[in-house]
Write a protein that holds these residues in place. Structure first.
Motif, PDB file in Angstrom:
ATOM      1  N   LEU A 132     -41.272 -19.464  48.188  1.00 15.14           N
ATOM      2  CA  LEU A 132     -41.204 -18.951  49.406  1.00 15.14           C
ATOM      3  C   LEU A 132     -40.650 -19.747  50.387  1.00 15.14           C
ATOM      4  N   PRO A 133     -40.745 -21.612  50.586  1.00 15.39           N
ATOM      5  CA  PRO A 133     -39.181 -21.726  51.115  1.00 15.39           C
ATOM      6  C   PRO A 133     -37.983 -21.114  50.821  1.00 15.39           C
ATOM      7  N   ARG A 134     -37.552 -20.390  49.654  1.00 20.69           N
ATOM      8  CA  ARG A 134     -36.043 -20.369  48.807  1.00 20.69           C
ATOM      9  C   ARG A 134     -36.414 -19.030  49.888  1.00 20.69           C
ATOM     10  N   ILE A 135     -37.071 -18.080  50.786  1.00 16.34           N
ATOM     11  CA  ILE A 135     -36.463 -17.240  51.429  1.00 16.34           C
ATOM     12  C   ILE A 135     -37.511 -17.091  52.398  1.00 16.34           C
ATOM     13  N   PRO A 136     -36.320 -18.041  53.515  1.00 20.83           N
ATOM     14  CA  PRO A 136     -37.501 -18.345  54.741  1.00 20.83           C
ATOM     15  C   PRO A 136     -37.382 -17.358  56.477  1.00 20.83           C
ATOM     16  N   SER A 137     -36.191 -16.136  55.886  1.00 25.53           N
ATOM     17  CA  SER A 137     -36.301 -15.183  56.519  1.00 25.53           C
ATOM     18  C   SER A 137     -36.607 -13.716  56.120  1.00 25.53           C
ATOM     19  N   ALA A 138     -37.488 -13.708  55.239  1.00 29.80           N
ATOM     20  CA  ALA A 138     -38.660 -12.338  54.941  1.00 29.80           C
ATOM     21  C   ALA A 138     -39.508 -13.122  55.445  1.00 29.80           C
ATOM     22  N   TYR A 139     -40.053 -11.468  56.257  1.00 26.38           N
ATOM     23  CA  TYR A 139     -41.078 -11.313  56.498  1.00 26.38           C
ATOM     24  C   TYR A 139     -42.210 -11.177  55.358  1.00 26.38           C
ATOM     25  N   LYS A 140     -43.151 -12.255  55.506  1.00 21.75           N
ATOM     26  CA  LYS A 140     -44.163 -12.651  54.291  1.00 21.75           C
ATOM     27  C   LYS A 140     -45.435 -11.709  55.119  1.00 21.75           C
ATOM     28  N   ALA A 141     -45.911 -11.058  54.155  1.00 22.05           N
ATOM     29  CA  ALA A 141     -46.983 -10.741  54.498  1.00 22.05           C
ATOM     30  C   ALA A 141     -48.179 -10.616  53.148  1.00 22.05           C
ATOM     31  N   GLY A 142     -49.152 -11.533  53.157  1.00 24.06           N
ATOM     32  CA  GLY A 142     -50.915 -11.166  52.033  1.00 24.06           C
ATOM     33  C   GLY A 142     -51.205 -10.447  51.432  1.00 24.06           C
ATOM     34  N   ILE A 143     -51.188 -10.127  50.826  1.00 24.34           N
ATOM     35  CA  ILE A 143     -52.179  -8.396  50.975  1.00 24.34           C
ATOM     36  C   ILE A 143     -53.627  -8.929  49.971  1.00 24.34           C
ATOM     37  N   CYS A 144     -54.537  -8.822  49.839  1.00 27.30           N
ATOM     38  CA  CYS A 144     -55.979  -9.222  49.810  1.00 27.30           C
ATOM     39  C   CYS A 144     -57.361  -7.611  50.276  1.00 27.30           C
ATOM     40  N   PHE A 145     -57.971  -7.903  49.302  1.00 30.48           N
ATOM     41  CA  PHE A 145     -59.184  -7.500  49.641  1.00 30.48           C
ATOM     42  C   PHE A 145     -59.684  -7.892  50.551  1.00 30.48           C
ATOM     43  N   PRO A 146     -60.654  -7.562  52.070  1.00 33.02           N
ATOM     44  CA  PRO A 146     -61.579  -7.936  52.773  1.00 33.02           C
ATOM     45  C   PRO A 146     -62.096  -9.178  52.677  1.00 33.02           C
ATOM     46  N   PHE A 147     -63.110  -8.828  50.801  1.00 31.08           N
ATOM     47  CA  PHE A 147     -63.525 -10.066  50.831  1.00 31.08           C
ATOM     48  C   PHE A 147     -62.698 -11.398  50.725  1.00 31.08           C
ATOM     49  N   GLN A 148     -61.896 -11.292  50.297  1.00 34.89           N
ATOM     50  CA  GLN A 148     -60.518 -12.323  50.103  1.00 34.89           C
ATOM     51  C   GLN A 148     -60.275 -13.225  51.455  1.00 34.89           C
ATOM     52  N   ILE A 149     -60.837 -12.440  52.920  1.00 40.54           N
ATOM     53  CA  ILE A 149     -60.479 -13.565  53.890  1.00 40.54           C
ATOM     54  C   ILE A 149     -61.295 -14.346  53.997  1.00 40.54           C
ATOM     55  N   VAL A 150     -61.403 -15.831  54.044  1.00 43.20           N
ATOM     56  CA  VAL A 150     -62.160 -17.177  54.539  1.00 43.20           C
ATOM     57  C   VAL A 150     -61.830 -17.427  55.801  1.00 43.20           C
ATOM     58  N   GLU A 151     -62.901 -17.755  56.124  1.00 45.82           N
ATOM     59  CA  GLU A 151     -62.827 -19.183  57.699  1.00 45.82           C
ATOM     60  C   GLU A 151     -61.817 -20.069  57.553  1.00 45.82           C
TER      61      GLU A 151
END
Length: 169
Positions: A132-151
């Motif tokens: 990721l540090p080699r691609i600083p200008s790209a929009y970065k979207a994490g994609i996941c299932f709802p249960f993968q979102i944590v506090e």
């Protein structure tokens, strides 16, 4: 028999949840505007990207990561026929190496967990931490299932945050 029904239900749920998440991804303005997109060929426990890759490869240039030692190389996806099973049993493209990182517009990033601040927990090998540090200008979207979102996901100052986490509505 009950186990088969449970497995079928969980596969159906996985597929329908993946479809909802990917519909949100493809409706995203940054994705729509992007020409060169870095996706990933999903593992069984990740949002299923296989059909999504095929679908969008006719309209956009799709790149996929290839494990090369301790690093990820990027290669152009040209179709299912050019995929070969690589490290960790992941199908990887055998096409041309892609090194013009500045040209990448959008990245869909997998993870084990994400928090609402955009921090990501990977599988522990650091592949995306190095990429990721080699691609600083790209929009970065994490994609996941709802249960993968944590506090909270533990993060270091050098960790690259996602611009957004996309999951089911």
């Amino acid at each position: 028999m009950a186990l088969l029904k449970t497995l079928h239900k969980s596969t159906t749920t996985h597929q329908s949840q993946s479809a909802e998440i990917l519909a949100a991804l493809e409706a995203h303005p940054a994705f729509r505007a992007a020409n060169i997109i870095l996706l990933y060929h999903s593992l069984p426990d990740e949002v299923d990207t296989h059909e999504f890759i095929r679908k969008w490869s006719t309209e956009k240039q799709i790149l996929l990561p290839v494990v090369a030692g301790n690093d990820l190389e990027l290669r152009a996806y040209t179709g299912p026929a050019d995929l070969a099973v690589g490290a960790y049993g992941i199908e990887e493209p055998t096409g041309a190496l892609f090194t013009d990182y500045a040209a990448i517009d959008f990245i869909a990033v997998p993870g084990v967990a994400f928090d609402r601040r955009g921090n990501r927990l990977g599988r522990g090998k650091g592949y995306y931490d190095r990429l990721l540090p080699r691609i600083p200008s790209a929009y970065k979207a994490g994609i996941c299932f709802p249960f993968q979102i944590v506090e909270e996901v533990p993060a270091e100052p050098f960790d690259i945050r996602m611009d957004e986490i996309i999951t089911q509505q």
